[in-house]
Design a protein around this motif. Structure first.
Motif, short mmCIF file in Angstrom:
data_model
loop_
_atom_site.label_atom_id
_atom_site.label_comp_id
_atom_site.label_asym_id
_atom_site.label_seq_id
_atom_site.Cartn_x
_atom_site.Cartn_y
_atom_site.Cartn_z
N GLN A 320 -26.28 15.44 -7.83
CA GLN A 320 -25.24 16.65 -7.48
C GLN A 320 -25.75 16.78 -6.01
O GLN A 320 -26.64 17.33 -5.56
N ILE A 321 -24.94 16.30 -5.11
CA ILE A 321 -25.08 16.32 -3.83
C ILE A 321 -23.97 17.11 -2.93
O ILE A 321 -22.77 17.15 -3.20
N GLU A 322 -24.39 18.20 -2.07
CA GLU A 322 -23.43 19.19 -1.68
C GLU A 322 -22.48 18.43 -0.43
O GLU A 322 -22.97 17.51 0.24
N GLY A 323 -21.33 18.59 -0.95
CA GLY A 323 -20.40 18.03 -0.19
C GLY A 323 -19.60 16.86 -0.67
O GLY A 323 -18.81 15.65 -0.37
N TYR A 324 -20.22 16.24 -1.87
CA TYR A 324 -19.73 14.94 -2.30
C TYR A 324 -19.72 15.18 -4.09
O TYR A 324 -20.47 16.04 -4.75
N VAL A 325 -18.86 14.19 -4.59
CA VAL A 325 -18.64 14.36 -6.11
C VAL A 325 -19.08 12.72 -6.30
O VAL A 325 -18.11 11.98 -6.03
N PHE A 326 -19.90 12.80 -7.32
CA PHE A 326 -20.07 11.17 -8.01
C PHE A 326 -19.42 11.14 -9.44
O PHE A 326 -19.66 11.99 -10.30
N ALA A 327 -19.00 10.02 -9.74
CA ALA A 327 -18.68 9.63 -11.19
C ALA A 327 -18.78 8.14 -11.57
O ALA A 327 -18.76 7.39 -10.64
N GLY A 328 -19.26 8.05 -12.70
CA GLY A 328 -19.69 6.31 -13.17
C GLY A 328 -19.38 6.37 -14.66
O GLY A 328 -19.76 7.30 -15.57
N THR A 329 -18.93 5.39 -15.19
CA THR A 329 -18.80 4.99 -16.44
C THR A 329 -19.18 3.51 -16.72
O THR A 329 -19.05 2.62 -16.03
N ASN A 330 -19.39 3.36 -18.05
CA ASN A 330 -19.81 1.80 -18.30
C ASN A 330 -19.39 1.84 -20.02
O ASN A 330 -19.64 2.71 -20.75
N LYS A 331 -18.25 0.90 -20.31
CA LYS A 331 -17.66 0.62 -21.62
C LYS A 331 -18.01 -0.70 -21.77
O LYS A 331 -17.14 -1.38 -21.58
N PRO A 332 -18.94 -1.16 -22.59
CA PRO A 332 -19.17 -2.55 -23.08
C PRO A 332 -18.08 -2.83 -23.91
O PRO A 332 -17.71 -2.05 -24.80
N CYS A 333 -17.50 -4.05 -23.89
CA CYS A 333 -16.67 -4.63 -25.13
C CYS A 333 -17.39 -5.06 -26.14
O CYS A 333 -16.77 -5.26 -27.48
N ARG A 334 -18.75 -5.21 -26.24
CA ARG A 334 -19.75 -5.46 -27.42
C ARG A 334 -20.67 -4.24 -27.46
O ARG A 334 -20.78 -3.25 -26.42
N THR A 335 -21.44 -4.43 -28.45
CA THR A 335 -22.69 -3.50 -28.56
C THR A 335 -23.18 -3.30 -27.16
O THR A 335 -23.65 -2.21 -26.64
N VAL A 336 -23.80 -4.48 -26.61
CA VAL A 336 -24.38 -4.33 -25.12
C VAL A 336 -23.64 -4.93 -24.19
O VAL A 336 -22.70 -5.58 -24.35
N SER A 337 -23.88 -4.41 -22.92
CA SER A 337 -23.02 -5.01 -21.70
C SER A 337 -24.02 -5.65 -20.66
O SER A 337 -25.31 -5.69 -20.29
N GLY A 338 -23.32 -6.44 -19.92
CA GLY A 338 -23.93 -7.34 -18.87
C GLY A 338 -23.50 -6.31 -17.36
O GLY A 338 -23.80 -7.00 -16.39
N ASP A 339 -22.71 -5.36 -17.59
CA ASP A 339 -22.51 -4.47 -16.38
C ASP A 339 -23.53 -3.60 -16.01
O ASP A 339 -24.37 -2.93 -17.08
N TYR A 340 -23.75 -2.93 -14.79
CA TYR A 340 -24.60 -2.00 -14.31
C TYR A 340 -24.16 -1.28 -13.35
O TYR A 340 -23.55 -1.73 -12.48
N PHE A 341 -24.65 0.00 -13.41
CA PHE A 341 -24.37 0.81 -12.15
C PHE A 341 -25.49 1.91 -11.80
O PHE A 341 -26.37 2.16 -13.09
N ASP A 342 -25.80 2.43 -10.77
CA ASP A 342 -26.85 3.29 -10.54
C ASP A 342 -26.68 4.15 -9.19
O ASP A 342 -25.88 3.30 -8.28
N VAL A 343 -27.15 5.06 -9.01
CA VAL A 343 -27.17 5.99 -7.99
C VAL A 343 -28.82 6.48 -7.58
O VAL A 343 -29.12 7.29 -8.74
N VAL A 344 -29.21 6.30 -6.50
CA VAL A 344 -30.74 6.65 -6.40
C VAL A 344 -30.94 7.55 -4.95
O VAL A 344 -30.23 7.04 -4.04
N VAL A 345 -31.18 8.61 -5.18
CA VAL A 345 -31.20 9.46 -3.84
C VAL A 345 -32.84 9.30 -3.23
O VAL A 345 -33.70 9.56 -4.02
N ARG A 346 -33.07 8.97 -2.17
CA ARG A 346 -34.26 8.54 -1.56
C ARG A 346 -34.89 10.13 -0.91
O ARG A 346 -34.09 10.92 -0.54
N PRO A 347 -36.09 10.08 -0.64
CA PRO A 347 -36.68 11.31 -0.03
C PRO A 347 -36.12 11.64 1.50
O PRO A 347 -36.08 12.59 1.88
N SER A 348 -35.66 10.70 1.99
CA SER A 348 -35.04 10.61 3.27
C SER A 348 -33.60 11.27 3.32
O SER A 348 -33.02 11.72 4.23
#
Length: 537
Positions: A320-348
């Motif tokens: 949750q970042i002030e002034g921004y909205v993030f959204a992400g989804t992952n829907k595998p066509c099988r049980t597990v997926s080869g796709d990946y996404f991530d968002v990381v907030v650094r101390p800076s």
């Protein structure tokens, strides 16, 4: 002279498939009219072909996008195939096994010419109704009740037939889905007897099509039998071939023969073999179904465990970042997926993000994805530029992945104070920027990750003004196929977002998902679909 050739086809999460084809030009690719059509999104529609020059088979790439590998080396010109050669196209491996109809192979039922002769043919239902050796059969039926593994059951059947009739050889052969024998077990009384079975094609067809038990008499008293090369060549005096019949379905055959002076089959033996085949067929089928059920349950449990582990690698929630909205989804066509996404907030205060797609699907792709997720979270701790980050990921993955396993990705960093985004694109689908002027497609890209450790990557940049959004997705969106195998493409997705400036990221992803569903209709998704969006409010 080769008249047919055989290929074994291996694809992720599918059972190996054997195909036998005549020696004419063979095409391989994603198109349904190819000789060997392959459901693999990394293949071109006509990806490669195999042509024949006499007994020599030549394989060549047909200008495919991702290339064709032969025994680990990329094809640049036609190359002769040798037995056991491995052709790799995308996630698919095709093993070449030349096979001449006239060749004999150990423990495989081969076919000779169409000549054959018989002295007795008994419909299975008539034979089973006969009162042949009732006491022996009753005891045998009780023994068949016991649960055994498939391997143990094969051994039990061979042992009992050998004990009852003392033949030279006895074999059980099961038919595969393609109508070819794919599991053959042979037992010999004398180790010096031939380990090869060569049986008339016409005979086997008659056994299977008429559901009849067929026996041979001694060749010396039958002129027609004397002309059968398979009988003479193997010194067969007499033999019996019975279908393994369950209802009206033929599962395979039970075969036994007497060689040279070892004996001869009698009329009552034929009836006994018919009844043994009937008992064996029922038990083989129930054992197969039980083992398939156990194997499926084990695989399902392993996949559920893998899904649980993998789901922990994806963000449970986005920052949750002030002034921004993030959204992400992952829907595998099988049980597990080869796709990946991530968002990381650094101390800076800077925000790193990534979206990635590992070539292929299923467990293998998921394993590479887990390595990528771990590496991303480690390398972002030093606040690298996106180009440096992608280069580090590439150097880490390239030595550890197969030539057909690579990753497309977009990795970037957002400065929330200014709205500036720096990013690097490694062969991934073009990101879309939704602005007040429409949608911009950022198509500049570099080498995919995981192939060459020396690959170089470039920083690109953009600035989000209030109301602007960055939308990223994997090619499960752009390559979504309808029933006619047409692909959606990037333009329709861009058009769907063109008038959505100022719309929060969550609604943008819902719009993309709706556009995909409208295009494919009831066609099942053929690939994982992963999306990531950020909107400056």
């Amino acid at each position: 002279m080769l008249t047919t050739v055989r290929f074994m086809i291996y694809q992720p999460n599918l059972a190996p498939l054997e195909v036998n084809l005549p020696t004419s030009t063979i095409t391989l690719g994603r198109a349904t009219d190819c000789t060997i059509p392959l459901k693999d999104r990394y293949l071109s529609r006509r990806h490669a072909e195999i042509a024949f020059d006499g007994d020599v088979a030549l394989v060549r790439d047909c200008g495919s996008v991702n290339g064709t590998m032969l025994n680990g080396e990329k094809l640049t010109s036609p190359v002769p195939l040798r037995p056991g050669d491995k052709i790799v196209l995308g996630d698919t491996e095709v093993v070449f096994e030349p096979e001449s109809i006239s060749e004999s192979r150990s423990q495989l039922i081969e076919l000779d010419s169409t000549s054959h002769s018989k002295n007795l043919a008994i419909p299975v239902r008539d034979a089973v109704d006969a009162n042949a050796r009732a006491t022996v059969l009753a005891a045998l039926a009780v023994e068949f009740i016991a649960d055994r593994s498939m391997n143990e059951l094969f051994e039990f059947i061979l042992d009992r037939v050998m004990d009852l009739l003392q033949p030279s050889r006895v074999a059980v052969a099961l038919l595969g889905r393609d109508g070819k024998f794919d599991d053959v077990r042979l037992r010999r009384r004398d180790e010096e007897d031939s380990n090869d079975l060569l049986i008339s094609r016409t005979l086997l067809a008659e056994v299977i099509e008429t559901r009849s038990v067929i026996s041979f008499v001694e060749s010396g008293v039958n002129e027609r039998l004397a002309a059968a090369e398979s009988i003479i060549g193997q010194r067969i005096r007499s033999a019996v071939c019975a279908p393994l019949l369950l209802g009206d379905q033929v599962l395979g055959v039970l075969y036994l023969d007497f060689l040279a002076t070892h004996g001869i089959v009698a009329h009552e033996d034929v009836r006994l073999i018919a009844q043994v085949a009937s008992l064996a067929a029922a038990k083989l089928e129930t054992t197969r179904l039980r083992e398939e059920s156990i194997a499926k349950a084990r695989i399902d449990e392993e996949l559920r465990t893998a899904y649980t582990i993998q789901s922990r690698l994806l963000p449970a929630s986005l920052p949750q970042i002030e002034g921004y909205v993030f959204a992400g989804t992952n829907k595998p066509c099988r049980t597990v997926s080869g796709d990946y996404f991530d968002v990381v907030v650094r101390p800076s205060g800077k925000i790193y993000f990534v979206i990635a797609d590992v070539s292929g699907k299923g467990i293998t792709a998921a394993l590479v994805m887990s390595s990528l997720a771990t590496a991303f979270n480690i390398f972002t701790r030093t606040d690298p530029s996106p180009a440096e980050l992608v280069a580090e990921l590439n150097v880490t993955l390239a030595p550890k992945t197969a030539p057909t396993k690579f990753v497309t990705l977009v990795a970037g960093v957002l400065d929330p104070a200014t709205g500036t985004i720096e990013f690097a694109n490694a062969g991934h689908v073009a990101p879309l920027v939704v602005t007040s002027h429409g949608v911009e497609q950022l198509k500049t890209t570099d080498m995919v990750v995981g192939l060459f450790t020396t690959a170089k990557y470039r920083n690109q940049s953009l600035a989000l003004a209030p109301g602007d959004s960055l939308v990223l997705f994997t090619d499960g969106v752009t390559e979504a196929e309808n029933a006619q195998e047409d692909q959606l493409g990037l333009e329709p997705v861009a058009e769907a977002l063109a008038a959505m400036h100022g719309t929060p990221a969550t609604q943008l992803l819902e719009t993309v998902e709706t556009r995909v569903h409208l295009f494919i209709g009831d066609t099942p998704a053929g690939d994982d679909v992963t999306m990531l969006a950020m909107t400056r409010v």
